[in-house]
Design a protein around this motif. Structure first.
Motif, short mmCIF file in Angstrom:
data_model
loop_
_atom_site.label_atom_id
_atom_site.label_comp_id
_atom_site.label_asym_id
_atom_site.label_seq_id
_atom_site.Cartn_x
_atom_site.Cartn_y
_atom_site.Cartn_z
N ARG A 167 39.84 35.27 41.64
CA ARG A 167 40.01 34.74 40.28
C ARG A 167 41.38 35.17 39.75
O ARG A 167 41.75 36.34 39.86
N THR A 220 43.39 32.09 44.43
CA THR A 220 42.22 31.20 44.39
C THR A 220 41.88 30.66 45.76
O THR A 220 40.71 30.43 46.08
N ALA A 264 39.91 40.37 39.04
CA ALA A 264 40.47 39.17 38.44
C ALA A 264 41.87 39.54 37.95
O ALA A 264 42.05 40.58 37.30
#
Length: 301
Positions: A65, A60, A32
């Motif tokens: 993420r 995305t 992420a």
């Protein structure tokens, strides 16, 4: 699964160039990513653009993420909030990639105090602020008895390692970053934190102005200076796989991965008494003859 699966990484200056390449590769490896970018131009000027959102959209779209952040990396309070927001959003933080920066290229005799201060602020203070808040977070976890596997990845430069004509302030700042990395590695190991630096050789907005055609892609050849070449090294440094590596400076030129030697003692001559001034010239010549040749300052040959 990628090597950064379930890792959370902040990348500063991630809207374009090297930072964008790092963010995308980290996302491909499962991390992420907090995409930090102030959206300024090559000299720190306001452009009215917001490239961080574009990179977040790319991540995305590939199923990753990501979160955009627009803080000034040299702003102490703002970088603290970025670290807090990262932990609140993704539940943890594992690595900080200090990449943001700009240049004020100028020969030494033409450099101004304002230009000097601006470069030192974004590079040295900018590297300090985000990492310092991340270390506070990790140190708190360690003191609470939690296992920490933190990473600091700093950005130095060949200019910082052996100088670059027309880039006095930039060279000094990048040299300072290399030294800071050594101290971070030595001090922070007790908390489960590693610190390493990279000296990329890539085509970016900063290098295009200085090197132009020399870094352009050649038709049908391996693109040695593509920013994407450096991204796998950054992903590896952010991953659990690099746990035993700290206090190192890496250079990467295309597919040529180099581990820098760093400062070490050179040739010496001890005469067991105080030197006389008239003796030193000959001694220095003898020592220079024994010492391996240094890399030349960029632009000097």
């Amino acid at each position: 699964m990628g090597i950064c699966e379930n890792r959370v990484v902040i990348v500063t200056g991630a809207g374009r160039g090297l930072g964008r390449a790092y963010a995308l590769e980290l996302a491909r490896q499962g991390a992420a990513v907090v995409v930090n970018d102030l959206g300024v131009g090559n000299h720190g000027e306001d452009t009215g653009e917001s490239p961080a959102e574009a990179v977040v959209s790319e991540i995305t779209a590939m199923g990753g993420r990501a979160m955009a952040n627009h803080c000034d990396v040299a702003d102490w309070e703002a970088t603290g909030e970025m670290v807090r927001q990262t932990v609140e959003t993704f539940g943890s933080l594992h690595a900080v990639v200090n990449n943001a920066g700009f240049v004020r290229d100028r020969m030494f005799v033409s450099a101004t105090p304002d230009e000097w201060d601006a470069v030192m602020r974004v590079h040295l203070r900018g590297h300090f602020c985000t990492a310092r808040h991340a270390v506070d977070h990790w140190r708190g976890l360690a003191k609470a008895g939690e296992a920490v596997d933190g990473r600091i990845i700093n950005t130095t430069s060949g200019a910082g390692l052996h100088g670059s004509i027309g880039q006095t302030a930039y060279s000094a700042a990048k040299g300072g970053i290399a030294s800071m990395t050594l101290v971070q590695a030595a001090e922070l190991a007790r908390y489960g934190i590693t610190a390493n630096a990279i000296a990329p050789n890539a085509r970016t907005r900063m290098t295009e102005g200085a090197f132009g055609e020399a870094m352009s892609a050649k038709e049908g050849e391996f693109d040695i200076f593509a920013p994407e070449n450096t991204a796998p090294l950054v992903a590896w440094l952010c991953s659990e796989q690099s746990v035993g590596v700290s206090g190192e400076v890496f250079e990467l030129i295309g597919g040529d991965l180099r581990l820098c030697l760093g400062w070490s003692d050179g040739p010496q001559e001890d005469i067991k008494r105080a030197w006389k001034a008239e003796e030193i010239s000959a001694a220095v010549e003898r020592l220079k003859a024994e010492r391996p040749a240094a890399k030349p300052v960029w632009g000097s040959s």
